[in-house]
Design an enzyme around this catalytic site. Structure first.
Site, short mmCIF file in Angstrom:
data_model
loop_
_atom_site.label_atom_id
_atom_site.label_comp_id
_atom_site.label_asym_id
_atom_site.label_seq_id
_atom_site.Cartn_x
_atom_site.Cartn_y
_atom_site.Cartn_z
N GLY A 12 84.20 35.46 40.87
CA GLY A 12 84.90 34.66 41.88
C GLY A 12 85.69 35.46 42.90
O GLY A 12 86.65 34.95 43.48
N SER A 13 85.27 36.70 43.17
CA SER A 13 86.03 37.48 44.17
C SER A 13 85.86 36.88 45.57
O SER A 13 86.78 36.97 46.39
CB SER A 13 85.61 38.95 44.15
N ASN A 14 84.72 36.26 45.83
CA ASN A 14 84.55 35.61 47.14
C ASN A 14 85.41 34.35 47.23
O ASN A 14 85.97 34.06 48.29
CB ASN A 14 83.08 35.29 47.40
N MET A 90 74.89 30.66 40.09
CA MET A 90 73.60 31.15 39.59
C MET A 90 72.60 30.05 39.27
O MET A 90 71.61 30.30 38.59
CB MET A 90 73.82 32.04 38.35
N LEU A 92 70.07 26.88 40.92
CA LEU A 92 69.53 26.34 42.17
C LEU A 92 70.16 24.97 42.41
O LEU A 92 70.49 24.25 41.46
CB LEU A 92 68.01 26.21 42.08
N ILE A 93 70.35 24.64 43.66
CA ILE A 93 70.96 23.36 44.01
C ILE A 93 69.89 22.26 43.94
O ILE A 93 68.78 22.41 44.47
CB ILE A 93 71.54 23.45 45.44
N ASN A 107 75.66 29.76 51.63
CA ASN A 107 75.57 30.76 50.55
C ASN A 107 75.82 32.14 51.14
O ASN A 107 75.59 32.37 52.33
CB ASN A 107 74.18 30.70 49.92
N HIS A 109 74.70 36.14 50.53
CA HIS A 109 73.71 36.96 49.82
C HIS A 109 74.00 38.44 50.11
O HIS A 109 74.19 38.83 51.26
CB HIS A 109 72.29 36.59 50.29
C1 GRF Z 1 78.30 38.23 45.50
O1 GRF Z 1 77.81 39.54 45.61
C2 GRF Z 1 77.44 37.30 46.30
O2 GRF Z 1 76.84 37.88 47.40
C3 GRF Z 1 76.37 36.90 45.30
O3 GRF Z 1 77.05 36.83 44.08
C4 GRF Z 1 78.16 37.70 44.08
C5 GRF Z 1 79.35 36.88 43.66
O4 GRF Z 1 80.48 37.66 43.42
N1 GRF Z 1 75.75 35.67 45.72
P1 GRF Z 1 81.89 36.97 43.14
O5 GRF Z 1 81.71 36.06 41.92
O6 GRF Z 1 82.29 36.20 44.35
O7 GRF Z 1 82.82 38.10 42.85
#
Ligand code: GRF
Length: 201
Positions: A12-14, A90, A92-93, A107, A109
């Site tokens: 969840g760093s994003n 992880m 698919l929607i 999303n 990527h």
């Molecule tokens: C990220 O590298 C994103 O591009 C991919 O999954 C990873 C998620 O990382 N889809 P985080 O859980 O947000 O740290």
């Protein structure tokens, strides 16, 4: 204010980058919900720590994938969600969610699409030996990592990079790019024409 749901399966760093951005800047929306298909996802903890509703849904508890998708769709409707942000989700929607949220699911990527689709985008690019890879934010459609591209940023791979240092570089770019893309969506700046997404002023 747009109502945002973040779907995450892992660290969840994003999600954290989006939360942090919204504290210092105007995201144009509020993250009101985090959904995960993994009970152990640290993303759920991040949500709770920030007063965001955190929902764990176990696909194994549903008879069919369709029933799981119905449940997800129901929660999105209840919470009046405008934008679904996938951040390391992880699964698919489901078709029903795609139909209800056309051009409202995005999303991130960790490669320059359409190169290195799939779940190992960073390692695949590194192993292939490309000199430039990067990050893509895109709308989600029925295909795998195939929807219209919103933003991309390149990352150079130098001779002394390892898969690990490349991963760090990619994540640093992700954490800057994703909040901006979400802000552009929430403030109505994304115009889609076919496969082209224009960012208006
Ligand atoms: C990220 O590298 C994103 O591009 C991919 O999954 C990873 C998620 O990382 N889809 P985080 O859980 O947000 O740290």
């Amino acid at each position: 204010m747009k109502r945002i749901a973040v779907f995450a399966s892992g660290f969840g760093s994003n999600l954290q980058a989006l939360i942090d951005f919204s504290k210092n800047d105007d995201l144009g929306g509020e993250i009101v919900l985090v959904i995960s298909n993994k009970s152990s996802a640290f993303a759920l903890q991040r949500a709770r720590d920030n007063g965001i509703k955190a929902v764990f849904l176990d696909p194994a508890q549903f008879k069919t994938r369709g029933e799981f998708d119905e449940q997800v769709a129901g929660i999105l409707e209840e919470e009046k969600i405008d934008l679904v942000v996938l951040a390391g989700y992880m699964l698919l929607i489901g078709q029903n969610i795609l139909a209800k949220f056309r051009n409202s699911i995005i999303n991130i990527h960790p490669a320059l699409l359409p190169a290195f689709k799939g779940i190992h985008g960073i390692k695949d690019a590194f192993d292939y030996g490309v000199k430039v890879t990067g990050v893509t934010v895109h709308f989600v459609d029925e295909g795998l990592d195939s929807g219209p591209i919103i933003m991309q940023q390149a990352v150079e791979i130098s001779d002394d990079d390892s898969a690990e240092t490349l991963e760090e570089k990619i994540h640093a770019v992700e954490h800057k790019l994703y909040p901006l893309a979400v802000k552009y969506f929430c403030t109505g700046r994304l115009k889609i024409t076919g496969r082209k997404v224009h960012i208006t002023q």
